[in-house]
Design an enzyme around this catalytic site. Structure first.
Site, short mmCIF file in Angstrom:
data_model
loop_
_atom_site.label_atom_id
_atom_site.label_comp_id
_atom_site.label_asym_id
_atom_site.label_seq_id
_atom_site.Cartn_x
_atom_site.Cartn_y
_atom_site.Cartn_z
N GLY A 64 -10.24 -10.34 105.64
CA GLY A 64 -9.81 -9.28 105.18
C GLY A 64 -10.84 -9.09 103.90
N CYS A 98 -12.08 -16.70 108.21
CA CYS A 98 -12.67 -16.07 106.99
C CYS A 98 -11.91 -15.99 105.75
CB CYS A 98 -13.36 -14.63 107.30
SG CYS A 98 -14.64 -14.03 106.06
N TYR A 99 -11.21 -14.60 105.40
CA TYR A 99 -10.32 -14.56 104.42
C TYR A 99 -9.24 -15.55 104.60
CZ TYR A 99 -6.58 -13.05 101.70
OH TYR A 99 -5.70 -13.02 100.88
N HIS A 159 -16.85 -16.04 111.85
CA HIS A 159 -15.97 -15.30 112.91
C HIS A 159 -15.98 -15.55 114.36
CE1 HIS A 159 -14.50 -12.14 109.82
NE2 HIS A 159 -15.68 -12.67 109.37
N GLU A 219 -14.37 -14.30 116.74
CA GLU A 219 -14.07 -13.32 117.59
C GLU A 219 -15.31 -12.26 117.84
OE1 GLU A 219 -13.34 -13.42 114.36
OE2 GLU A 219 -13.00 -11.75 113.30
N ASP A 236 -5.47 6.39 130.57
CA ASP A 236 -4.08 6.04 130.10
C ASP A 236 -3.18 6.66 130.90
OD1 ASP A 236 -5.75 4.35 128.20
OD2 ASP A 236 -5.17 5.74 126.83
N LYS A 239 -6.93 -1.30 125.51
CA LYS A 239 -7.70 -0.38 126.60
C LYS A 239 -8.33 -1.14 127.50
CE LYS A 239 -9.14 3.97 127.24
NZ LYS A 239 -8.33 5.11 126.86
#
Ligand code: XMP
Length: 508
Positions: A53, A80-81, A166, A168, A224, A364
């Site tokens: 963040g 992280c944060y 991170h 991710e 979608d 998605k």
């Protein structure tokens, strides 16, 4: 079903964290840091991930969370944060001053459950100025870099883990493995979340819910709405009716493709309306982009409403809403920036009892997997996004049939060349734009005064930011030559080399 919470403190990669969890077959949901602790305690999460963040854990504007979170007995991974927050709230010290940005080698403690199967030195992505100077009591350091004394820490007994980097993002080489380690070694997840089980269960649930009632779906031909329609069709067959509105601003041959696939191949009850006369009539003389958008949105609703009236009251209206449309941000204004893109308002104009959103929990990439599960052809499943107002916002200035035809042909050639070069899956969005500019050229012995077509191609993970795609010159050359040779009315091609921001992906 087992699920993991991603508690959102406003970091830019938060959806990525949730996606990485799901890629490891564990369902995840994102909630803002304003979510009450009581709700989180009651939800039965197998694990909690605290995101990065933009704020600090100290000072006047600090963003904190209830300390009770750490007393729930649920495993927590701070990123992280989130790592700094864990440290600060449990008695450690966080300070400014250890800037690290980019790829950094981290030395990890391989005995930690978090780093099982990770080599002693591994490259991770850092992006921080604050750092954990001192860890809380009960913790031990399990990762270090040259500049950062606490790149990772754990309190294994309480199942609390934290990483300053991170995991991710792709640049963290073994990030996905680390997340997997947290999910399986620490949270003891079983991995129940797969798209094939989602597909089977959803069809079953829809069958039970809808029974013999009537369902209406607005089909755009995009991923979608197509996947939503197919799911419903599997569940209720002919009780589903789809309406497809061709506003005359679709890509070359697109209306035919949609009709052939859904009517022809799938035998879906499809009402297909060519409303191009009506749309172009209303758009005559209009060149301002937002006005074009408004008119297209308004006419779409008018046409849809008129068709729906012919059908009469239905029980359910299907919407292809997906998870990123629903995430309550609570932080920043990301949601606001995108809102103008949606052609909203349809439900106000259709007579129905209830909305069904079968994809509202999916990202998605998961929607695409469901499409594959349902046997949709790959070229439909991996279609790039196409804006609701279609070529209306890719033709600068007034829209005419001549300009639409020119752009459709130029765009089809560009897309074909991108596909021939095998780049269609790598590039997030790629298309041609018809500028409103004409310039002088020569063709044989003649001077020409024709349109300039701009080619646009971007790589992006979320369409909020994007980089222009480094397409090989040969591919650009092939597209350029073919367009000027094959499309009458075009004598110049330019390639857009701006990123977003400051530019947008579309030109209007
Ligand atoms: P921009 O141009 O804002 O586009 O960088 C970001 C993404 O949104 C799509 N886009 C739209 N989609 N209606 C839509 O349904 C619109 O009016 C619209 N404008 C932009 C764009 O194609 C890209 O994927």
């Amino acid at each position: 079903m087992e699920k993991v919470l991603v508690l959102d403190f406003g970091g830019q990669y938060n959806q990525l964290i949730a996606r990485r969890v799901r890629e490891n077959n564990v369902y995840s949901e994102i909630r803002p840091y304003t979510a009450p602790i009581e709700e989180i305690a009651a939800a039965g999460y197998k694990g909690i991930i605290l995101t990065g963040g933009p704020k600090s854990v100290y000072g006047e504007n600090a963003v904190l969370y209830s300390k009770k979170l750490f007393e729930l007995g649920v495993p927590i991974l701070g990123i992280c944060y989130g790592a700094q927050l864990m440290s600060h709230m449990l008695g450690g010290v966080v300070e400014a001053g250890a800037n690290e940005y980019g790829k950094v080698e981290v030395k990890v403690d391989q005995k930690s459950k978090l780093f099982a199967d990770i080599p002693a030195k591994t490259v991770c992505w850092m992006s921080h100025t604050d750092y954990i100077k001192q860890i809380p009591l009960g913790f031990k350091i399990i990762g270090k870099t040259d500049d950062c004394p606490v790149a990772a820490m754990e309190n294994a007994a309480d199942k609390l883990y934290a990483v300053q980097f991170h995991p991710e993002v792709m640049h963290t080489q073994l990030g996905s493995q680390m997340i997997r380690n947290f999910l399986y070694n620490v949270c003891e997840c079983k991995g129940e979340w797969t798209m094939s089980s989602f597909t089977t269960h959803t069809i079953e649930d829809l069958k039970n819910k809808i029974g013999n009632k009537k369902v209406l779906c607005a089909l755009s031909g995009g991923v979608d709405s197509s996947v939503a329609a197919l799911l419903l069709h599997r569940a209720v067959g002919d009780n589903l009716t789809c309406i497809f509105v061709d506003h005359g601003l679709l890509r070359k041959d697109e209306a035919n493709q949609v009709n052939n696939l859904f009517k022809g191949t799938y035998n879906i009850n499809l009402i297909s309306i060519d409303a191009s006369e009506q749309f172009l009539g209303q758009l005559r003389g209009i060149s301002e982009p937002e006005q074009k958008r408004k008119i297209i949105g308004r006419e779409f609703i008018r046409v849809f409403e008129a068709e729906a009236k012919k059908i009469g009251k239905v029980d359910y209206l299907v919407q292809g809403t997906i998870y990123p449309d629903c995430i309550e941000s609570g932080v920043g204004d990301a949601a606001l920036i995108k809102s103008h893109h949606n052609v909203g308002g349809l439900p106000d104009h259709v007579d129905f009892d209830e909305i069904i959103e079968p994809l509202r929990d999916l990202f998605k990439d998961e929607v695409r997997k469901v499409g594959l599960e349902l046997g949709m052809p790959e070229n439909m499943v991996y279609r790039q996004p196409f804006p609701g107002p279609g070529l209306g916002v890719r033709i600068i200035g007034e829209l005419t049939r001549e300009k639409i035809a020119i752009l459709q042909d130029a765009d089809a050639i560009f897309r074909e060349e991108i596909a021939n070069a095998g780049l269609d899956r790598e590039i997030g969005q790629y298309f041609a734009v018809l500028t409103n500019m004409r310039s002088v050229g020569v063709m044989g012995d003649f001077r020409t005064y024709d349109y300039t077509v701009a080619l646009r191609a971007v790589t992006t993970s979320d369409f909020m930011t994007a980089d222009w795609a480094r397409i090989p010159y040969d591919v650009l050359d092939a597209a350029s030559r073919r367009i000027v040779n094959e499309v009458k009315g075009v004598n110049r091609i330019v390639y857009d080399i701006t990123s977003k921001p400051p530019a947008t992906i579309e030109w209007e």
